[in-house]
Design a protein around this motif. Structure first.
Motif, PDB file in Angstrom:
ATOM      1  N   MET A  49       8.294   7.275 -15.561  1.00 24.46           N
ATOM      2  CA  MET A  49       7.219   6.773 -14.751  1.00 24.46           C
ATOM      3  C   MET A  49       6.349   7.910 -14.472  1.00 24.46           C
ATOM      4  SD  MET A  49       7.382   5.391 -10.799  1.00 24.46           S
ATOM      5  CE  MET A  49       8.389   4.089 -11.170  1.00 24.46           C
ATOM      6  N   PRO A  50       4.959   7.601 -14.826  1.00 22.41           N
ATOM      7  CA  PRO A  50       4.098   8.985 -14.487  1.00 22.41           C
ATOM      8  C   PRO A  50       4.386   9.514 -13.266  1.00 22.41           C
ATOM      9  CG  PRO A  50       2.934   7.044 -15.573  1.00 22.41           C
ATOM     10  CD  PRO A  50       4.289   6.504 -14.998  1.00 22.41           C
ATOM     11  N   ALA A 110       6.258   1.137  -9.817  1.00 22.86           N
ATOM     12  CA  ALA A 110       6.184   1.958  -8.756  1.00 22.86           C
ATOM     13  C   ALA A 110       6.275   1.210  -7.366  1.00 22.86           C
ATOM     14  CB  ALA A 110       4.595   2.432  -8.631  1.00 22.86           C
ATOM     15  N   VAL A 111       6.448  -0.042  -7.164  1.00 22.49           N
ATOM     16  CA  VAL A 111       6.880  -0.803  -6.306  1.00 22.49           C
ATOM     17  C   VAL A 111       8.253  -0.561  -5.975  1.00 22.49           C
ATOM     18  CG1 VAL A 111       7.127  -3.222  -5.287  1.00 22.49           C
ATOM     19  CG2 VAL A 111       5.130  -2.659  -6.666  1.00 22.49           C
ATOM     20  N   ALA A 112       9.061  -0.093  -6.973  1.00 24.80           N
ATOM     21  CA  ALA A 112      10.518  -0.089  -6.500  1.00 24.80           C
ATOM     22  C   ALA A 112      10.640   1.201  -5.705  1.00 24.80           C
ATOM     23  CB  ALA A 112      11.129   0.236  -7.979  1.00 24.80           C
ATOM     24  N   VAL A 113       9.640   2.181  -5.645  1.00 22.70           N
ATOM     25  CA  VAL A 113       9.718   3.453  -4.825  1.00 22.70           C
ATOM     26  C   VAL A 113       9.489   2.894  -3.520  1.00 22.70           C
ATOM     27  CG1 VAL A 113       8.648   5.666  -4.484  1.00 22.70           C
ATOM     28  CG2 VAL A 113       8.983   4.774  -6.733  1.00 22.70           C
ATOM     29  N   PHE A 131       4.061   7.934  -9.493  1.00 24.35           N
ATOM     30  CA  PHE A 131       5.549   8.171  -8.528  1.00 24.35           C
ATOM     31  C   PHE A 131       4.806   8.993  -7.396  1.00 24.35           C
ATOM     32  CE2 PHE A 131       8.784  10.756  -6.782  1.00 24.35           C
ATOM     33  CZ  PHE A 131       9.982   9.888  -6.495  1.00 24.35           C
ATOM     34  N   THR A 132       4.217   9.938  -7.283  1.00 26.54           N
ATOM     35  CA  THR A 132       3.750  10.370  -6.063  1.00 26.54           C
ATOM     36  C   THR A 132       2.869   9.614  -5.203  1.00 26.54           C
ATOM     37  OG1 THR A 132       3.459  12.579  -7.352  1.00 26.54           O
ATOM     38  CG2 THR A 132       2.378  12.482  -5.405  1.00 26.54           C
TER      39      THR A 132
END
Length: 212
Positions: free
Chosen positions: A139-140, A114-117, A144-145
């Motif tokens: 990714m869930p 998630a850190v990639a987002v 992600f949201t």
């Protein structure tokens, strides 16, 4: 990418309502249609900030439009990647494959989750690719949201405020040095280009090293 100076010149000359529409549309289309591989969405948000400083738009409206576009566009990109990801990766323009941008995005999601987002938000190519790759990777959606909303808000506020502060600088230059509108626009082009280059350079430093 399309010349930043040409895009900026067109955007600054548009009516405020149309600028606001583009502040929403360009970030919204970056990941959902991969437009960000060719036209970075921060161009419209920066110009929106400059227009807000001129008094033709409220800054809060620019930020709200940018947040809505960034979050909804990346959410759409995630869903597209979840359903059609491998097919779309196979059609990624060759120059982004050769340059390593696609590999960087894949490695970023694989190693950072998630850190990639959040990290990918700050470079145009990664911003276009990471949401779809996040969907492809499984990714869930909730994970992600949360990262998407947090990153979208931070990015939108930062870029819009930078544009607003840049507008203040140009007005000061115009008054003190007697610069005309074309000269002020030239300064805008140079400053925005430098900011975009610095954002991409910083992202390359924080991204995982490519494997040989």
């Amino acid at each position: 990418m399309i010349g930043v100076d040409r895009v900026l010149g067109v955007l600054v000359a548009l009516p405020p309502a149309l600028v606001l529409a583009l502040v929403f549309l360009l970030p919204a289309l970056e990941a959902s249609t991969f437009l960000g591989l060719f036209v970075p969405g921060e161009i419209a948000v920066l110009v929106g900030g400059v227009v807000a400083h001129s008094g033709r738009l409220p800054l809060w409206a620019v930020i709200a439009a940018a947040v809505a576009g960034a979050v909804l566009g990346d959410q759409a990109g995630y869903l597209v990647g979840r359903r059609y990801g491998r097919r779309l990766l196979a059609r990624t323009p060759r120059r982004f494959v050769r340059s390593g941008e696609l590999r960087r995005a894949l490695d970023l999601v694989r190693h950072r989750g998630a850190v990639a987002v959040l990290i990918g938000r700050w470079a145009a190519a990664l911003r276009a690719l990471v949401p779809g790759i996040a969907g492809l990777s499984g990714m869930p959606r909730a994970t992600f949201t949360v990262a998407n909303v947090a990153g979208g808000v931070l990015w939108s506020v930062t870029v819009a405020v930078l544009g607003f502060l840049a507008g203040a600088s140009y007005r000061l230059l115009e008054r003190r040095l007697g610069l005309g509108g074309e000269a002020v626009l030239a300064v805008l082009v140079v400053l925005v280009t430098v900011r975009l280059w610095r954002h991409r350079r910083a992202t390359r430093r924080t991204a995982p090293p490519r494997r040989g």
